[in-house]
Motif scaffolding. Structure first.
Motif, PDB file in Angstrom:
ATOM      1  N   GLY A 155      -3.571  -9.055  58.371  1.00 59.94           N
ATOM      2  CA  GLY A 155      -2.784  -8.666  57.204  1.00 59.94           C
ATOM      3  C   GLY A 155      -2.726  -7.164  57.010  1.00 59.94           C
ATOM      4  N   LEU A 156      -3.851  -6.483  57.239  1.00 63.05           N
ATOM      5  CA  LEU A 156      -3.858  -5.023  57.132  1.00 63.05           C
ATOM      6  C   LEU A 156      -3.012  -4.387  58.230  1.00 63.05           C
ATOM      7  CD1 LEU A 156      -7.591  -4.396  56.211  1.00 63.05           C
ATOM      8  CD2 LEU A 156      -5.613  -4.084  54.727  1.00 63.05           C
ATOM      9  N   PHE A 157      -3.106  -4.946  59.432  1.00 64.17           N
ATOM     10  CA  PHE A 157      -2.284  -4.442  60.533  1.00 64.17           C
ATOM     11  C   PHE A 157      -0.795  -4.609  60.217  1.00 64.17           C
ATOM     12  CE2 PHE A 157      -0.048  -4.872  64.582  1.00 64.17           C
ATOM     13  CZ  PHE A 157      -0.462  -3.721  65.230  1.00 64.17           C
ATOM     14  N   ALA A 158      -0.411  -5.798  59.738  1.00 54.29           N
ATOM     15  CA  ALA A 158       0.995  -6.058  59.394  1.00 54.29           C
ATOM     16  C   ALA A 158       1.449  -5.167  58.233  1.00 54.29           C
ATOM     17  CB  ALA A 158       1.182  -7.529  59.039  1.00 54.29           C
ATOM     18  N   SER A 159       0.559  -4.931  57.274  1.00 53.08           N
ATOM     19  CA  SER A 159       0.907  -4.050  56.155  1.00 53.08           C
ATOM     20  C   SER A 159       1.112  -2.618  56.629  1.00 53.08           C
ATOM     21  CB  SER A 159      -0.184  -4.102  55.082  1.00 53.08           C
ATOM     22  OG  SER A 159      -0.261  -5.394  54.516  1.00 53.08           O
ATOM     23  N   GLY A 160       0.287  -2.170  57.571  1.00 53.04           N
ATOM     24  CA  GLY A 160       0.481  -0.835  58.144  1.00 53.04           C
ATOM     25  C   GLY A 160       1.806  -0.724  58.874  1.00 53.04           C
ATOM     26  N   CYS A 161       2.159  -1.762  59.623  1.00 49.19           N
ATOM     27  CA  CYS A 161       3.457  -1.770  60.312  1.00 49.19           C
ATOM     28  C   CYS A 161       4.604  -1.755  59.303  1.00 49.19           C
ATOM     29  CB  CYS A 161       3.569  -2.979  61.227  1.00 49.19           C
ATOM     30  SG  CYS A 161       2.458  -2.910  62.646  1.00 49.19           S
TER      31      CYS A 161
END
Length: 177
Positions: A155-161
């Motif tokens: 989720g954090l990775f997707a939010s960063g993207c």
């Protein structure tokens, strides 16, 4: 060697604050919030005749700063998502708020004044940022709290993207349609 109670308290507070990621998210939230407010003011007022060039856009400075802040915060979230930096609980709570504000900023910036076209022409041509893309950004931003709660790293990775996509979209909108 025993540690003092004051040292233990400092270490616990430092762990709760979580280092640089919450700071990046807070700074991005403030900068993007100010840029969003400025974009709203510009969108609600009647502009003069369109002039060529991005310097004729009165919101270029706040939009540029917001774009850089989103890139920095997005990079921090991606680093947290791949496990390169530690994640504090406060970062998991701030990330969805920053995502929502970023998506709203891109939407307002897109629907606001454009230095190249009058409003009638703008809405006929979709430009570089299409309505479908804006809808996708909004949907991903709305789903980010659930993704972070369910699978924190992903989720954090997707939010960063998402923040990088919002920054890129804001930059494209900044240059005109």
């Amino acid at each position: 060697m025993t540690s003092s109670p004051a040292r233990e308290l400092r270490e616990r507070v430092s762990e709760q604050r979580g280092g640089v990621l919450p700071l990046l998210l807070r700074v991005a939230l403030v900068i993007v919030g100010v840029a969003l407010g400025h974009a709203l003011v510009l969108a609600l007022r009647q502009p003069g005749p369109p002039l060529p060039g991005p310097a004729s856009d009165p919101g270029w400075l706040t939009s540029s700063l917001a774009t850089y802040a989103l890139m920095a915060a997005g990079g921090g979230l991606i680093a947290a998502g791949i496990g390169a930096i530690a994640v504090a609980p406060v970062a998991e709570r701030l990330a969805p708020v920053v995502c929502a504000v970023a998506a709203l900023f891109v939407l307002v910036r897109d629907l606001g004044w454009d230095p190249y076209y009058d409003n009638a022409q703008r809405f006929v041509d979709d430009g570089a940022v299409t309505p479908g893309w804006l809808l996708l950004l909004a949907l991903v931003a709305a789903s980010s709290p659930f993704a972070i709660r369910g699978m924190p790293r992903l989720g954090l990775f997707a939010s960063g993207c998402l923040l990088w996509a919002c920054a890129t979209s804001a930059a494209l909108v900044l240059g005109g349609h």
